[in-house]
Design a protein around this motif. Structure first.
Motif, PDB file in Angstrom:
ATOM      1  N   THR A   5      -4.186 -11.791  -3.212  1.00 54.79           N
ATOM      2  CA  THR A   5      -4.109 -10.411  -2.715  1.00 54.79           C
ATOM      3  C   THR A   5      -4.708  -9.421  -3.710  1.00 54.79           C
ATOM      4  O   THR A   5      -5.378  -8.461  -3.308  1.00 54.79           O
ATOM      5  CB  THR A   5      -2.648 -10.035  -2.416  1.00 54.79           C
ATOM      6  N   PHE A   6      -4.475  -9.643  -4.995  1.00 53.01           N
ATOM      7  CA  PHE A   6      -5.057  -8.753  -6.004  1.00 53.01           C
ATOM      8  C   PHE A   6      -6.581  -8.823  -5.960  1.00 53.01           C
ATOM      9  O   PHE A   6      -7.261  -7.802  -6.041  1.00 53.01           O
ATOM     10  CB  PHE A   6      -4.557  -9.120  -7.407  1.00 53.01           C
ATOM     11  N   TYR A   7      -7.103 -10.047  -5.861  1.00 58.21           N
ATOM     12  CA  TYR A   7      -8.565 -10.195  -5.807  1.00 58.21           C
ATOM     13  C   TYR A   7      -9.139  -9.455  -4.601  1.00 58.21           C
ATOM     14  O   TYR A   7     -10.149  -8.745  -4.709  1.00 58.21           O
ATOM     15  CB  TYR A   7      -8.944 -11.671  -5.752  1.00 58.21           C
ATOM     16  N   LEU A   8      -8.513  -9.601  -3.456  1.00 55.20           N
ATOM     17  CA  LEU A   8      -8.994  -8.924  -2.255  1.00 55.20           C
ATOM     18  C   LEU A   8      -8.955  -7.409  -2.411  1.00 55.20           C
ATOM     19  O   LEU A   8      -9.898  -6.709  -1.998  1.00 55.20           O
ATOM     20  CB  LEU A   8      -8.157  -9.350  -1.044  1.00 55.20           C
ATOM     21  N   THR A   9      -7.877  -6.875  -2.990  1.00 52.67           N
ATOM     22  CA  THR A   9      -7.786  -5.426  -3.157  1.00 52.67           C
ATOM     23  C   THR A   9      -8.833  -4.915  -4.136  1.00 52.67           C
ATOM     24  O   THR A   9      -9.413  -3.838  -3.930  1.00 52.67           O
ATOM     25  CB  THR A   9      -6.388  -5.017  -3.643  1.00 52.67           C
ATOM     26  N   MET A  10      -9.080  -5.663  -5.192  1.00 54.82           N
ATOM     27  CA  MET A  10     -10.079  -5.246  -6.185  1.00 54.82           C
ATOM     28  C   MET A  10     -11.480  -5.260  -5.591  1.00 54.82           C
ATOM     29  O   MET A  10     -12.264  -4.326  -5.800  1.00 54.82           O
ATOM     30  CB  MET A  10     -10.001  -6.161  -7.416  1.00 54.82           C
ATOM     31  N   ALA A  11     -11.802  -6.322  -4.855  1.00 50.32           N
ATOM     32  CA  ALA A  11     -13.114  -6.393  -4.213  1.00 50.32           C
ATOM     33  C   ALA A  11     -13.256  -5.310  -3.152  1.00 50.32           C
ATOM     34  O   ALA A  11     -14.306  -4.646  -3.050  1.00 50.32           O
ATOM     35  CB  ALA A  11     -13.316  -7.775  -3.596  1.00 50.32           C
ATOM     36  N   ALA A  12     -12.203  -5.090  -2.362  1.00 52.70           N
ATOM     37  CA  ALA A  12     -12.255  -4.069  -1.316  1.00 52.70           C
ATOM     38  C   ALA A  12     -12.442  -2.685  -1.906  1.00 52.70           C
ATOM     39  O   ALA A  12     -13.229  -1.869  -1.391  1.00 52.70           O
ATOM     40  CB  ALA A  12     -10.977  -4.119  -0.474  1.00 52.70           C
ATOM     41  N   ALA A  13     -11.737  -2.393  -2.989  1.00 52.77           N
ATOM     42  CA  ALA A  13     -11.903  -1.092  -3.647  1.00 52.77           C
ATOM     43  C   ALA A  13     -13.324  -0.931  -4.151  1.00 52.77           C
ATOM     44  O   ALA A  13     -13.917   0.157  -4.057  1.00 52.77           O
ATOM     45  CB  ALA A  13     -10.901  -0.955  -4.794  1.00 52.77           C
ATOM     46  N   GLY A  14     -13.905  -2.010  -4.683  1.00 52.61           N
ATOM     47  CA  GLY A  14     -15.290  -1.957  -5.145  1.00 52.61           C
ATOM     48  C   GLY A  14     -16.253  -1.651  -4.023  1.00 52.61           C
ATOM     49  O   GLY A  14     -17.189  -0.850  -4.175  1.00 52.61           O
ATOM     50  N   TYR A  15     -16.038  -2.276  -2.858  1.00 49.82           N
ATOM     51  CA  TYR A  15     -16.907  -2.020  -1.707  1.00 49.82           C
ATOM     52  C   TYR A  15     -16.789  -0.576  -1.233  1.00 49.82           C
ATOM     53  O   TYR A  15     -17.799   0.081  -0.937  1.00 49.82           O
ATOM     54  CB  TYR A  15     -16.550  -2.970  -0.559  1.00 49.82           C
ATOM     55  N   VAL A  16     -15.572  -0.076  -1.118  1.00 48.28           N
ATOM     56  CA  VAL A  16     -15.388   1.306  -0.651  1.00 48.28           C
ATOM     57  C   VAL A  16     -16.056   2.285  -1.601  1.00 48.28           C
ATOM     58  O   VAL A  16     -16.764   3.214  -1.176  1.00 48.28           O
ATOM     59  CB  VAL A  16     -13.885   1.630  -0.493  1.00 48.28           C
ATOM     60  N   ILE A  17     -15.834   2.079  -2.899  1.00 41.56           N
ATOM     61  CA  ILE A  17     -16.456   2.963  -3.891  1.00 41.56           C
ATOM     62  C   ILE A  17     -17.974   2.905  -3.787  1.00 41.56           C
ATOM     63  O   ILE A  17     -18.659   3.939  -3.810  1.00 41.56           O
ATOM     64  CB  ILE A  17     -15.998   2.581  -5.312  1.00 41.56           C
ATOM     65  N   GLU A  18     -18.517   1.704  -3.654  1.00 40.55           N
ATOM     66  CA  GLU A  18     -19.973   1.529  -3.570  1.00 40.55           C
ATOM     67  C   GLU A  18     -20.556   2.271  -2.374  1.00 40.55           C
ATOM     68  O   GLU A  18     -21.528   3.034  -2.497  1.00 40.55           O
ATOM     69  CB  GLU A  18     -20.296   0.042  -3.475  1.00 40.55           C
ATOM     70  N   PHE A  19     -19.954   2.074  -1.197  1.00 37.62           N
ATOM     71  CA  PHE A  19     -20.566   2.589   0.021  1.00 37.62           C
ATOM     72  C   PHE A  19     -20.112   4.002   0.387  1.00 37.62           C
ATOM     73  O   PHE A  19     -20.634   4.589   1.334  1.00 37.62           O
ATOM     74  CB  PHE A  19     -20.299   1.612   1.169  1.00 37.62           C
TER      75      PHE A  19
END
Length: 384
Positions: A289-303
Motif C-alpha cells: 500500500t505504501f508503494y502504491l501511494t508513493m507511486a500514485a502521488a508521483g504520477y499526480v504531481i507529474e501530470f
C-alpha cells in the motif's frame, strides 16, 4: 555537498525543535481515535511537528497505536513525520529548487489521502487485530527510546513566553541535538552514496535506467522506479535528498524524484521493523500500500505540475556541491548557524543531555516520556 547544505539543516532542525518543544507527545494518541478526515488532518499536522527520523517516526507510530490511536491515523502521522517536515523542504529547495519543496508539501497530503482510501478498502479487521496483538508484544525495533522521550515544555503562557523561558531553551536544545543524533547516520550515508553516485556512475547509466531519451516513457516509468531505487539504497529520512539531486541530473522524471523522496518508509531495514512491530502479513501489506501511494502521488504531481509550468525545464543542474569551499554567502550562513548549533549543543550537555543519548535505542517500554525544565530529571526520562 555537505558544506552546501549545513546551514539549511541547522535552520531546519532548529525550527523543528521549536515546534516539538510545544507539542506534547502524551496528548497525540487521544487526538487520533479514528480514520475520519479530522483525525487524519490532525495526524498530518502533529506528524509534521514531530521527528523527521524515519526510525523514530515508525517507533512513535507503533507507540501511538498501542496507546489507542487508530491504525490508519498512526500511519498518516508516520507519513507526515518524514515527508512534511521543514528541514526536508529546506534541503530540497537548496539542492533541487523550490518546485520540489512545493511538490513535497502537495504530495505528502495526497499520499495520506490515498493511504486512507486503500486502508478503508483493503485493510481487514482481522489483519488489524493481528497487528495490534503483535504490537502489544513490544518487540524492539529501532529508536524506541528516542520516540518515547517527551521533551516539550509544559505549563501555561504564550508561545513566546514558554519558548524564551529556561525550560524552553532547554527543550529546544534537547530536541535539536536528539534529532541530529537520530538522523546523523542516514544523513552521512546519504551524502556518501550521493557523492559516490555523482562521481563514479556515468550519466549514461542513469539516462538508460530512466529512459531519459523518451520523455513520455520517462514520465510513466519514473514514479515506479523511484521507490525501488530508494529501497535498494537503504537511505531514509532526509538522507535521500542529496541522492535525489543526482537522480534528477541523471534524467529521472519530476514525479520519479517525488516518489523516490517519499519512499524512505519502505527501505529494507524499516520493512524488517514493520515485521517485528506488526507481523509479516502486515509488513507486506504496508509495503504494497505504501508503494502504491508513493507511486500514485508521483504520477499526480507529474501530470498536474506539468501543465501548470511548475516542473523545471531545460538543462538540469541540481546542486551536487562545489569542488572547494569558497568565501560566499554559503560560508557566511554556515558560520552563523554553526555558532547557533554550538550554543544549543552546549545547553544540551549542561542540562543532562549525555544520559539521553544513551537511552535513544532503549526498548519501547523502558521509558514513557521525558520532560525538560526540571534539571535533575534529565538523566532519567520522566512519564509524559
Amino acid at each position: 555537498m555537505t558544506w552546501q547544505v549545513t546551514w539549511s539543516l541547522i535552520l531546519g532542525f532548529t525550527l523543528s525543535a521549536v515546534i516539538e518543544a510545544l507539542v506534547r507527545k502524551s496528548t497525540i494518541a487521544r487526538l487520533l481515535p479514528d480514520d475520519r478526515p479530522r483525525s487524519l488532518l490532525t495526524a498530518a499536522g502533529l506528524g509534521a511537528a514531530s521527528s523527521s527520523c524515519s526510525y523514530a517516526a515508525v517507533a512513535l507510530a507503533r507507540s501511538l497505536f498501542r496507546k489507542g490511536a487508530d491504525f490508519t491515523a498512526a500511519m498518516a502521522f508516520q507519513f507526515a513525520s518524514t515527508n512534511l517536515v521543514v528541514e526536508l523542504g529546506l534541503i530540497l529547495a537548496l539542492l533541487l529548487g523550490w518546485q520540489f519543496t512545493l511538490a513535497e508539501f502537495v504530495g505528502g497530503p495526497l499520499m495520506i489521502l490515498f493511504l486512507a482510501l486503500l486502508f478503508r478498502r483493503f485493510l481487514t479487521a482481522r489483519l488489524r487485530d493481528a497487528a495490534r496483538v503483535q504490537a502489544d508484544r513490544a518487540v524492539a525495533g529501532s529508536m524506541e527510546g528516542h520516540a518515547a522521550m517527551d521533551m516539550s515544555v509544559g505549563g501555561t503562557g504564550s508561545f513566546w513566553r514558554r519558548l524564551t523561558s529556561p525550560a524552553g531553551f532547554t527543550s529546544v536544545s534537547h530536541n535539536f541535538v536528539m534529532e541530529w543524533a537520530a538522523i546523523l547516520r542516514d544523513l552521512v550515508l546519504g551524502l556518501l552514496i550521493a557523492g559516490a553516485a555523482g562521481a563514479w556512475i556515468p550519466e549514461s547509466f542513469w539516462q538508460n535506467l530512466f529512459f531519459a531519451d523518451h520523455p513520455l516513457v520517462a514520465k510513466l516509468w519514473g514514479p515506479l522506479i523511484g521507490p525501488i531505487v530508494a529501497v535498494v539504497t537503504f537511505v531514509c529520512s532526509i538522507g535521500n535528498a542529496p541522492l535525489a539531486a543526482v537522480l534528477w541530473n541523471g534524467g529521472i522524471s519530476f514525479g520519479g524524484v517525488v516518489s523516490f523522496i517519499f519512499a524512505d518508509l519502505i527501505i529494507i531495514p524499516i520493512l524488517i521493523i514493520y515485521a517485528k512491530y506488526y507481523g509479516r502479513r502486515m509488513a507486506w501489506f504496508l509495503f504494497g500500500t505504501f508503494y502504491l501511494t508513493m507511486a500514485a502521488a508521483g504520477y499526480v504531481i507529474e501530470f498536474v505540475f506539468s501543465p501548470l509550468g511548475l516542473i523545471p525545464s531545460g538543462a538540469r543542474h541540481a546542486s551536487v556541491g562545489d569542488d572547494a569551499i569558497r568565501w560566499n554567502y554559503t560560508t557566511v550562513l554556515n558560520i552563523v548557524f554553526l555558532l547557533l548549533a554550538l550554543v544549543l549543543v552546549w545547553r544540551f550537555f549542561t542540562t543532562g543531555g549525555r544520559a539521553m543519548l544513551a537511552m535513544m535505542g532503549g526498548g519501547p517500554d523502558d521509558m514513557t516520556g521525558h520532560e525538560p525544565g526540571d534539571e535533575h530529571h534529565h538523566a532519567a526520562g520522566h512519564p509524559g
